[in-house]
Structures are given as C-alpha cells and as structure tokens.
Design a protein around this motif. Sequence first.
Motif, PDB file in Angstrom:
ATOM      1  N   GLU A  38       0.829  -1.190   0.000  1.00 51.64           N
ATOM      2  CA  GLU A  38       0.000   0.000   0.000  1.00 51.64           C
ATOM      3  C   GLU A  38       0.871   1.249   0.000  1.00 51.64           C
ATOM      4  OE1 GLU A  38      -2.396  -0.931   3.530  1.00 51.64           O
ATOM      5  OE2 GLU A  38      -4.092  -1.150   2.164  1.00 51.64           O
ATOM      6  N   HIS A 198       1.306  -1.120  -8.062  1.00 51.91           N
ATOM      7  CA  HIS A 198       0.078  -1.424  -7.338  1.00 51.91           C
ATOM      8  C   HIS A 198      -0.857  -2.289  -8.185  1.00 51.91           C
ATOM      9  CE1 HIS A 198       1.207   2.448  -5.271  1.00 51.91           C
ATOM     10  NE2 HIS A 198       1.106   1.598  -4.278  1.00 51.91           N
ATOM     11  N   ARG A 214       4.352  -4.123   4.073  1.00 45.82           N
ATOM     12  CA  ARG A 214       3.269  -3.487   4.833  1.00 45.82           C
ATOM     13  C   ARG A 214       3.875  -2.909   6.110  1.00 45.82           C
ATOM     14  NH1 ARG A 214      -0.124  -7.558   4.996  1.00 45.82           N
ATOM     15  NH2 ARG A 214       0.092  -8.151   7.188  1.00 45.82           N
ATOM     16  N   ARG A 234      -5.034 -10.273  -0.339  1.00 46.74           N
ATOM     17  CA  ARG A 234      -5.131 -10.404   1.114  1.00 46.74           C
ATOM     18  C   ARG A 234      -3.788 -10.126   1.787  1.00 46.74           C
ATOM     19  NH1 ARG A 234      -9.048 -14.440  -0.182  1.00 46.74           N
ATOM     20  NH2 ARG A 234      -7.426 -16.016  -0.491  1.00 46.74           N
ATOM     21  N   VAL A 237      -3.231  -6.116   1.676  1.00 46.71           N
ATOM     22  CA  VAL A 237      -4.079  -5.270   2.534  1.00 46.71           C
ATOM     23  C   VAL A 237      -4.237  -5.830   3.940  1.00 46.71           C
ATOM     24  CG1 VAL A 237      -5.338  -4.434   0.527  1.00 46.71           C
ATOM     25  CG2 VAL A 237      -6.264  -6.352   1.844  1.00 46.71           C
ATOM     26  N   LEU A 241     -10.820  -7.103   0.818  1.00 44.92           N
ATOM     27  CA  LEU A 241     -11.047  -5.742   0.331  1.00 44.92           C
ATOM     28  C   LEU A 241     -12.274  -5.741  -0.564  1.00 44.92           C
ATOM     29  CD1 LEU A 241      -9.961  -2.800   0.070  1.00 44.92           C
ATOM     30  CD2 LEU A 241      -8.740  -3.568  -1.981  1.00 44.92           C
ATOM     31  N   ASP A 433      -2.544   2.502  -4.235  1.00 43.84           N
ATOM     32  CA  ASP A 433      -2.708   1.104  -3.872  1.00 43.84           C
ATOM     33  C   ASP A 433      -4.186   0.718  -3.862  1.00 43.84           C
ATOM     34  OD1 ASP A 433      -3.875   1.350  -1.070  1.00 43.84           O
ATOM     35  OD2 ASP A 433      -2.039   2.492  -0.836  1.00 43.84           O
ATOM     36  N   ARG A 435      -6.287  -0.393  -1.573  1.00 46.09           N
ATOM     37  CA  ARG A 435      -7.154   0.149  -0.538  1.00 46.09           C
ATOM     38  C   ARG A 435      -7.465   1.627  -0.789  1.00 46.09           C
ATOM     39  NH1 ARG A 435      -7.716  -1.851   4.656  1.00 46.09           N
ATOM     40  NH2 ARG A 435      -5.718  -2.957   4.510  1.00 46.09           N
TER      41      ARG A 435
END
Length: 499
Positions: A38, A198, A214, A234, A237, A241, A433, A435
């Motif tokens: 992200e 991304h 992350r 998964r 993030v 999502l 990203d 999210r």
Amino acid sequence: MAALLELRGITKRYPGVLANDDVGLTVAAGEVVAVLGENGAGKSTVMNVIAGLIRPDAGDMLIDGRPVRPRSPREAAALGVGMVHQHFKLVPTMTVAENIVLGDYRAGRLLLRPARNAARIDGLCAELGLAAAPGTPVGDLDLGARQKVEIAKALFRDARILILDEPTAILSRQECDQLYEIIRRLAARGVAVVLISHKLDDVFAVCDRVYVMRGGRVVGERRVADTARDDLVRLVVGGTLDLPRRRTGAAPGAPLVSVRDLALRRPGGPIVLQDVSFDLRGGEVLAVAGVEGNGQAELIEALAGLLPPATGRIDYGFLHGRRPDARRLRQGGLGHVPGDRHGMAVLGDLSLEANVMLTHFHMPGFARAGLLRRQPAASLTEGLIGRFEVRTPSTTTAIGRLSGGNQQKLVVGRELNHATRVLLAAHPTRGLDLRTIAFMQGQLLDHRDRGGAVLLVSSDLAEIWRVADRVMVAASGRLRGPVAIDEVTVEEVGSWMTA
C-alpha cells in the motif's frame, strides 16, 4: 540462483515514521521481481536506498556478493543500478539524445556531445521501440515515449539492475503490453528488473517473484506462478477488500455545466479538441476515457477556468450569471483534482496545512485583513486528515514527506470540502494502492449520491465501469458520446479509444 542484488536488514527512520524496518530481498540476474504494498508501505524508500538517493540507518546492500553503500545516484550508477522514477527526471527542452547522455561524464564533462555515441543511442532507441528521432525535444513526446527515454538513459550507463517505479501508471493498455515485452527482453539478456507496482496485472504479466511490504516491513515473498490473485490481495491489505460499485440512485438532476461547440488549443500549439458539446448533471459521474494526450488535460483545465477556449462556450449552472474565472468557479462550488499532482495540486516543501490553504485562503473565515487565521486553518486540516484517513505525523509535516496516496487523499479532501457542487477529477487513483483506490472511488460515488456532479478523466476502463454513469471518449481531436454505461461495452469503448 545466485543473487545479483541482495538487501539485508535495511532500516530507515524519519521523525515520527519508521519507513523501513529490517527489509531484506534478493534479485538474480535475468529475474523480474515485483515489490507490492500500500501507499506508505516503504517501497519507494527502500528503492531509493538501492539507487543511492537515501542512506539507510542500518542494514547492508550487496551486489555480486560484495557489500556496497552508494552515497549518490552517480555512485549507484557506477555499480550498475538504474532507476526510472514514477515522475520522470527528464529535461523537456533538451533532445532525446541529450537526455540520454546527461550526467554521464563519458559523454563529456562540460559539453554534452551525444554525437560521440550516436550509434549506441540509435541502437538503444531501436531496442526499446522508441520511434522519435534522437534530435526530438523530449517535451514533444508522449508519456510512453518519455518512459522509454528514461529506460534508455539507464541502459546507456550499463545498468545491470533496473528499478521501475510504477511504470504502467501513465500508460494505455497497448503501451503496457509494449513495456512488458521490453522487460522480458531485458531480463533475457541478464538484466535484473525490480518492478514497484500497485497493479496486479503487472505482477502476473511479467514477474517471476513478488515481495509484499506493509508498515515498512516485508510481510511475504511468493513465486508468482504459484500464487492466486486473491491471496496476493489479502497479503497486501492484510485482509479482504471490497471495491465500491456504482449504485443505482435517483435520476440525474439539472445540468451544472453545459458545454457547447467547444474547441480547445494546447498552449502555444494546435487545436486538440473540437466540436465538443455535453452536459454534466448533478447526481452523476460522467467519465472521459481515452489514450493520454488526446485533449483530456486541456478539457479539464478549460472547465476549471485555467484555459480559455479557442471557440465555443461553457455555462455553469451554479454561478448565476457571474463571469467565470478560476477563483469565482472555486468559490461557487467547483473542485479540481489535477492529473499532475506535483505540478498543479501540491507544493511539496510546504506543510499539509499550507497546502490546504492554497485553495481555501480566499474562502470566508480563513483570512482577516489579508492575513491567514491559523486556528481555523489547523482545525480544517485536522478534520480532513481524520475524515480522509491521511497518514501523517502532524499538520505541519511537509506534504512531500508523505506517500503519494496520502498526498492524493488530502488533495481530494480539500477539493470536496468547500460545498463542492462539481468535481473535476483527472486520474484521481493513478499510482495508488488497492485500498486507497477503493477509498477514492467511494468518495466519488458518495459525492454523486449527495447530488454533486463528477467529471472523471481516466484511462482505466475497469474504474470507469465501476463508478461512472455515462462515458465519453477523447480520440483523434473529437469527443465521442456521452453514452450510458449500460448501453455500451468495454470492447466498444476500447475500440473508440484507438480509432
């Protein structure tokens, strides 16, 4: 497979932020490795360490098993490292050949002499499929061609390790395919390629392995061939999502912007769009699709009051007869998210608070006798940080210290804050990203559902189908449409883009 590049325990701290925490990765010669994460995960920081732009506080970097610590991009280049940044480092007024040799002392210390290396430059341009002549000014090239110049610049310096930072963020689908083929050819001749992206399509199209970051740490490493797309999401993030979807709501309202018989000229250049007519209505998202450089930027600037039309007229339903200029439009309820964030939306050395005030200083309550009222400015900025989930140590942090996603969230929040009726949004999710993309698209839909109007410029057809009610296509000097999303297919719009 022996590692050409290896990082061990790379750590970098900034005031209030641990950007990299014990980061390790390896890349072999001829391998393509993706680094996903992200915005704010630490990807760019660790790549800038490799490229000699940042010195780590701890950790080791090895090339061919030998410890190195480049103190500058020049030292990194001498070690065989080249980096193509998301925001290109080219000089628009200089030629292709001059940009390729610029900074390489082998081409001359005091004077650039690209003619000395004409054969090699011609060979690099041919290998990369760069159609422009070496004597063409870079400012005359489209974004895809400029990216090839950046790659040629790295290869001219004999780069064995090539870092590509968000290389497809600005490219059309066809240009992405061309870039993938370039990457495959480079890997086949032994270049180690590190791809920051991304986009999962990039990873599955061309990469051998993928590292996921992350919170400044590497949280996973996978072989792409053995990894499912959903599993990678998964990992990125930290859970599931849900992307927003266009919601069927009330019928659109009255036109807030009406465009009739508009023609637009590129500043100092030719007409780029003509015979443009459409209405932008309250309660809708109207998208403009098209390959970059077909007049979309000029259209947004004209609607924002920044570019006078060559012919035709623009009427604003919320101005009530006042002469439209950029300040009156903004005060009347127009928000503008430019496609060039660094050039038109933020000043990187100024604080978040100062950047919010760039567009709010003349709004009621923020100035007295020409002087900024700090308490209302700080209060508004703090509110936007909370509402739009901007990750920052404080309101006084320079916005250039934040990730691109956090910068963009503040820009969108700022533009939606002042009783906005119409939002002009050019590529608002580019380079973000998963999210943050979901968050941004949700903000556009929320504005639409409150009765606002959104003009969305995007080359991402998946995004358009997710949020838009109607779509137009800019191509060959004309704007085709608008047509309802439910009455056209992705394939049809894609064919219009290349017609």
